[in-house]
Motif scaffolding. Structure first.
Motif, PDB file in Angstrom:
ATOM      1  N   ARG A 116       0.820  -1.213   0.000  1.00  0.00           N
ATOM      2  CA  ARG A 116       0.000   0.000   0.000  1.00  0.00           C
ATOM      3  C   ARG A 116       0.854   1.263   0.000  1.00  0.00           C
ATOM      4  NH1 ARG A 116      -4.101  -0.727   4.880  1.00  0.00           N
ATOM      5  NH2 ARG A 116      -4.669   1.364   4.203  1.00  0.00           N
ATOM      6  N   VAL A 117       2.165   1.123  -0.021  1.00  0.00           N
ATOM      7  CA  VAL A 117       3.058   2.275   0.001  1.00  0.00           C
ATOM      8  C   VAL A 117       3.318   2.746  -1.432  1.00  0.00           C
ATOM      9  CG1 VAL A 117       5.389   3.076   0.549  1.00  0.00           C
ATOM     10  CG2 VAL A 117       4.183   1.551   2.135  1.00  0.00           C
ATOM     11  N   PRO A 122      11.320   5.661  -6.062  1.00  0.00           N
ATOM     12  CA  PRO A 122      11.185   4.229  -6.365  1.00  0.00           C
ATOM     13  C   PRO A 122      11.996   3.331  -5.454  1.00  0.00           C
ATOM     14  CG  PRO A 122      12.575   5.309  -8.002  1.00  0.00           C
ATOM     15  CD  PRO A 122      11.964   6.400  -7.167  1.00  0.00           C
ATOM     16  N   SER A 123      12.902   3.922  -4.652  1.00  0.00           N
ATOM     17  CA  SER A 123      13.671   3.102  -3.714  1.00  0.00           C
ATOM     18  C   SER A 123      12.855   2.727  -2.482  1.00  0.00           C
ATOM     19  CB  SER A 123      14.937   3.851  -3.259  1.00  0.00           C
ATOM     20  OG  SER A 123      15.784   4.102  -4.338  1.00  0.00           O
ATOM     21  N   THR A 124      11.700   3.347  -2.288  1.00  0.00           N
ATOM     22  CA  THR A 124      10.944   3.149  -1.056  1.00  0.00           C
ATOM     23  C   THR A 124       9.590   2.488  -1.280  1.00  0.00           C
ATOM     24  OG1 THR A 124       9.933   5.338  -1.179  1.00  0.00           O
ATOM     25  CG2 THR A 124      12.056   5.170  -0.038  1.00  0.00           C
ATOM     26  N   GLU A 125       9.327   2.001  -2.471  1.00  0.00           N
ATOM     27  CA  GLU A 125       8.082   1.305  -2.747  1.00  0.00           C
ATOM     28  C   GLU A 125       8.382   0.068  -3.577  1.00  0.00           C
ATOM     29  OE1 GLU A 125       5.675   4.047  -4.973  1.00  0.00           O
ATOM     30  OE2 GLU A 125       6.875   3.830  -6.793  1.00  0.00           O
ATOM     31  N   LEU A 126       7.393  -0.795  -3.732  1.00  0.00           N
ATOM     32  CA  LEU A 126       7.575  -1.982  -4.549  1.00  0.00           C
ATOM     33  C   LEU A 126       7.892  -1.585  -5.991  1.00  0.00           C
ATOM     34  CD1 LEU A 126       4.580  -4.191  -3.340  1.00  0.00           C
ATOM     35  CD2 LEU A 126       6.998  -4.478  -2.753  1.00  0.00           C
ATOM     36  N   ALA A 127       8.730  -2.379  -6.636  1.00  0.00           N
ATOM     37  CA  ALA A 127       9.031  -2.130  -8.041  1.00  0.00           C
ATOM     38  C   ALA A 127       7.751  -2.259  -8.866  1.00  0.00           C
ATOM     39  CB  ALA A 127      10.073  -3.132  -8.533  1.00  0.00           C
ATOM     40  N   PRO A 128       7.611  -1.505  -9.955  1.00  0.00           N
ATOM     41  CA  PRO A 128       6.381  -1.579 -10.765  1.00  0.00           C
ATOM     42  C   PRO A 128       6.032  -3.003 -11.199  1.00  0.00           C
ATOM     43  CG  PRO A 128       7.711   0.291 -11.442  1.00  0.00           C
ATOM     44  CD  PRO A 128       8.535  -0.478 -10.455  1.00  0.00           C
ATOM     45  N   GLU A 165      -1.243   4.904   8.124  1.00  0.00           N
ATOM     46  CA  GLU A 165      -1.888   5.352   6.905  1.00  0.00           C
ATOM     47  C   GLU A 165      -0.852   5.502   5.798  1.00  0.00           C
ATOM     48  OE1 GLU A 165      -5.078   5.719   6.295  1.00  0.00           O
ATOM     49  OE2 GLU A 165      -5.625   5.105   8.342  1.00  0.00           O
ATOM     50  N   HIS A 166      -1.189   5.046   4.609  1.00  0.00           N
ATOM     51  CA  HIS A 166      -0.313   5.191   3.447  1.00  0.00           C
ATOM     52  C   HIS A 166      -1.106   5.948   2.384  1.00  0.00           C
ATOM     53  CE1 HIS A 166       2.466   2.374   5.315  1.00  0.00           C
ATOM     54  NE2 HIS A 166       1.424   1.585   5.542  1.00  0.00           N
ATOM     55  N   ALA A 167      -0.814   7.227   2.278  1.00  0.00           N
ATOM     56  CA  ALA A 167      -1.638   8.108   1.454  1.00  0.00           C
ATOM     57  C   ALA A 167      -1.545   7.802  -0.034  1.00  0.00           C
ATOM     58  CB  ALA A 167      -1.222   9.560   1.712  1.00  0.00           C
ATOM     59  N   GLY A 168      -0.420   7.270  -0.477  1.00  0.00           N
ATOM     60  CA  GLY A 168      -0.251   7.017  -1.897  1.00  0.00           C
ATOM     61  C   GLY A 168       0.543   8.109  -2.575  1.00  0.00           C
ATOM     62  N   GLU A 179       1.784  10.147  -6.462  1.00  0.00           N
ATOM     63  CA  GLU A 179       1.149  10.827  -7.590  1.00  0.00           C
ATOM     64  C   GLU A 179       0.938   9.899  -8.776  1.00  0.00           C
ATOM     65  OE1 GLU A 179       2.054  14.659 -10.535  1.00  0.00           O
ATOM     66  OE2 GLU A 179       3.373  14.197  -8.833  1.00  0.00           O
ATOM     67  N   TYR A 180       1.819   8.894  -8.941  1.00  0.00           N
ATOM     68  CA  TYR A 180       1.800   8.103 -10.158  1.00  0.00           C
ATOM     69  C   TYR A 180       1.317   6.665  -9.968  1.00  0.00           C
ATOM     70  CZ  TYR A 180       4.645  12.009 -11.645  1.00  0.00           C
ATOM     71  OH  TYR A 180       5.099  13.267 -11.913  1.00  0.00           O
ATOM     72  N   ARG A 181       1.016   6.262  -8.740  1.00  0.00           N
ATOM     73  CA  ARG A 181       0.576   4.894  -8.534  1.00  0.00           C
ATOM     74  C   ARG A 181      -0.438   4.836  -7.393  1.00  0.00           C
ATOM     75  NH1 ARG A 181       4.644   0.273  -6.576  1.00  0.00           N
ATOM     76  NH2 ARG A 181       5.765   0.944  -8.421  1.00  0.00           N
ATOM     77  N   ALA A 182      -1.552   4.159  -7.658  1.00  0.00           N
ATOM     78  CA  ALA A 182      -2.543   3.957  -6.608  1.00  0.00           C
ATOM     79  C   ALA A 182      -2.122   2.771  -5.753  1.00  0.00           C
ATOM     80  CB  ALA A 182      -3.912   3.700  -7.223  1.00  0.00           C
ATOM     81  N   PRO A 183      -2.155   2.915  -4.440  1.00  0.00           N
ATOM     82  CA  PRO A 183      -1.762   1.796  -3.585  1.00  0.00           C
ATOM     83  C   PRO A 183      -2.715   0.627  -3.742  1.00  0.00           C
ATOM     84  CG  PRO A 183      -2.756   3.548  -2.287  1.00  0.00           C
ATOM     85  CD  PRO A 183      -2.563   4.088  -3.668  1.00  0.00           C
ATOM     86  N   LEU A 184      -2.177  -0.572  -3.604  1.00  0.00           N
ATOM     87  CA  LEU A 184      -2.974  -1.783  -3.727  1.00  0.00           C
ATOM     88  C   LEU A 184      -3.884  -1.944  -2.512  1.00  0.00           C
ATOM     89  CD1 LEU A 184      -3.481  -4.466  -5.272  1.00  0.00           C
ATOM     90  CD2 LEU A 184      -1.629  -5.457  -3.921  1.00  0.00           C
ATOM     91  N   GLN A 185      -5.130  -2.300  -2.751  1.00  0.00           N
ATOM     92  CA  GLN A 185      -6.084  -2.521  -1.668  1.00  0.00           C
ATOM     93  C   GLN A 185      -6.635  -3.944  -1.782  1.00  0.00           C
ATOM     94  OE1 GLN A 185      -6.559  -0.529   0.747  1.00  0.00           O
ATOM     95  NE2 GLN A 185      -5.779   1.429   0.038  1.00  0.00           N
ATOM     96  N   PRO A 186      -5.882  -4.958  -1.309  1.00  0.00           N
ATOM     97  CA  PRO A 186      -6.358  -6.337  -1.404  1.00  0.00           C
ATOM     98  C   PRO A 186      -7.563  -6.569  -0.518  1.00  0.00           C
ATOM     99  CG  PRO A 186      -4.408  -6.210  -0.016  1.00  0.00           C
ATOM    100  CD  PRO A 186      -4.594  -4.845  -0.623  1.00  0.00           C
ATOM    101  N   ALA A 187      -8.310  -7.633  -0.816  1.00  0.00           N
ATOM    102  CA  ALA A 187      -9.511  -7.936  -0.036  1.00  0.00           C
ATOM    103  C   ALA A 187      -9.174  -8.150   1.432  1.00  0.00           C
ATOM    104  CB  ALA A 187     -10.202  -9.167  -0.611  1.00  0.00           C
ATOM    105  N   SER A 188      -8.024  -8.745   1.702  1.00  0.00           N
ATOM    106  CA  SER A 188      -7.643  -9.015   3.090  1.00  0.00           C
ATOM    107  C   SER A 188      -7.378  -7.728   3.867  1.00  0.00           C
ATOM    108  CB  SER A 188      -6.393  -9.905   3.141  1.00  0.00           C
ATOM    109  OG  SER A 188      -5.316  -9.314   2.423  1.00  0.00           O
ATOM    110  N   ALA A 189      -7.118  -6.621   3.144  1.00  0.00           N
ATOM    111  CA  ALA A 189      -6.852  -5.348   3.822  1.00  0.00           C
ATOM    112  C   ALA A 189      -8.112  -4.804   4.483  1.00  0.00           C
ATOM    113  CB  ALA A 189      -6.300  -4.330   2.832  1.00  0.00           C
ATOM    114  N   ALA A 190      -9.267  -5.323   4.056  1.00  0.00           N
ATOM    115  CA  ALA A 190     -10.521  -4.856   4.640  1.00  0.00           C
ATOM    116  C   ALA A 190     -10.749  -5.433   6.039  1.00  0.00           C
ATOM    117  CB  ALA A 190     -11.695  -5.239   3.739  1.00  0.00           C
ATOM    118  N   GLU A 191      -9.970  -6.460   6.401  1.00  0.00           N
ATOM    119  CA  GLU A 191     -10.098  -7.028   7.737  1.00  0.00           C
ATOM    120  C   GLU A 191      -9.678  -5.990   8.773  1.00  0.00           C
ATOM    121  OE1 GLU A 191      -8.032 -10.732   8.142  1.00  0.00           O
ATOM    122  OE2 GLU A 191      -8.455 -11.333   6.084  1.00  0.00           O
ATOM    123  N   GLU A 192     -10.464  -5.856   9.790  1.00  0.00           N
ATOM    124  CA  GLU A 192     -10.148  -4.884  10.835  1.00  0.00           C
ATOM    125  C   GLU A 192      -8.995  -5.397  11.688  1.00  0.00           C
ATOM    126  OE1 GLU A 192     -12.317  -2.499  14.529  1.00  0.00           O
ATOM    127  OE2 GLU A 192     -13.470  -3.782  13.168  1.00  0.00           O
TER     128      GLU A 192
END
Length: 308
Positions: free
Chosen positions: A69-70, A75-81, A130-133, A135-148
């Motif tokens: 979600r970062v 690009p050194s601080t997030e997952l590679a594309p 919180e990971h705001a996201g 400018e060029y990539r929307a953070p991934l929101q997997p279904a499991s992320a909805a778990e509280e």
């Protein structure tokens, strides 16, 4: 290279020796079992999760940071594309990985006698983040992320019949190799983080190397625990010895990502050539035109910050 120095022991957590480091996996398709726990959620962990999902196996990824979600300017601080694309595909597969964060492993134990009893991965929930996201990539929101997520400090035990897959990255060829004594090193404070993390990942993903740790006192950024270099990436201890690749750090800046450290190759070549009495002006200008001569750190957006 970094791959021959896996970060698989030391002060990670009790029982880390019971785990299977991801570098030991020769074929994910042939790996016995169908339900896994993956420890670490950066490049190595996401590679493991993607491969397991692609081969129809279930897995739970335990990570102290939700790297999926970062999204940042650096690009050194997030997952590679490419990694992010694979994770999206894995989450859309019939066997999507369960991504759990912020959850830090503090112990791995055998569930019974011998390997037949399986393993228990014990972890503790961290504070919500919180990971705001970017400018060029929307953070991934997997279904499991909805778990509280449970309350901070609460503990969870994950059971798995197979040895947990440890994706803590790699120590790096400079830190663990024969040339370590030829460099001075930035002071570091050991903190026993099982996630490889940017600047550590070295490896495990897209040309990054481990080594940076948190430091007491004034922040020294990514240079903490890293080889100290001149502005030409020459060892401050051994004249004539230059460093290229993912271990290069300068203050708050990390060049662990391949898109960055290759832009420093020309700096080293220029220093060596000028030391031999060669005229490099024309060659340097050609490199600049191709954006392959990075000597102005002001143009590097974003520091590694807490991810280093």
């Amino acid at each position: 290279g970094e791959f021959q120095y896996p970060r698989a022991s030391g002060p990670l957590f009790p029982g880390c020796e019971l785990c299977l480091h991801n570098s030991e996996v020769r074929s994910w398709k042939e790996l016995p079992g169908d339900d896994f726990v993956v420890i670490g959620g950066y490049e190595s962990g996401m590679d493991a999760a993607s491969n397991l999902a692609a081969s129809g196996r279930r897995c739970s990824v335990v990570s102290s940071t939700a790297y999926w979600r970062v999204a940042t300017e650096d690009p050194s601080t997030e997952l590679a594309p490419y990694t992010a694309e694979r994770v999206r595909a894995a989450c859309a597969s019939p066997t999507p990985p369960r991504l759990l964060a912020p959850l830090r492993v503090f112990a791995v134990e055998r569930a019974g006698r011998g390997d037949a009893g399986g393993y228990v991965v014990r972890a503790r929930w961290g504070p919500p983040a919180e990971h705001a996201g970017g400018e060029y990539r929307a953070p991934l929101q997997p279904a499991s992320a909805a778990e509280e997520a449970p309350a901070e400090g609460s503990e969870v035990s994950l059971c798995t019949p197979q040895p947990p897959v440890l994706c803590a990255g790699f120590e790096g060829s400079v830190l663990s190799g024969v040339a370590k004594g030829l460099f001075e090193w930035g002071a570091k404070k050991e903190k026993g983080n099982q996630d490889e993390g940017p600047g550590e990942g070295g490896e495990g993903g897209e040309g990054k190397e481990t080594g940076g740790e948190e430091k007491d006192g004034a922040a020294a950024g990514c240079a903490e625990g890293a080889p100290l270099l001149t502005e030409q990436d020459e060892s401050t201890k051994t004249p004539g010895l230059f460093l290229v690749g993912p271990a290069v750090r300068h203050g708050e800046l990390s060049f662990c990502f391949v898109y960055k450290f290759r832009q420093r190759f020309g700096i080293v070549a220029d220093a060596i050539a000028r030391g031999l009495g060669r005229d490099t002006k024309e060659a340097v200008e050609e490199c600049r035109e191709m954006n392959m001569f990075l000597d102005d750190f002001e143009c590097c957006k974003a520091a590694c910050g807490e991810s280093c």
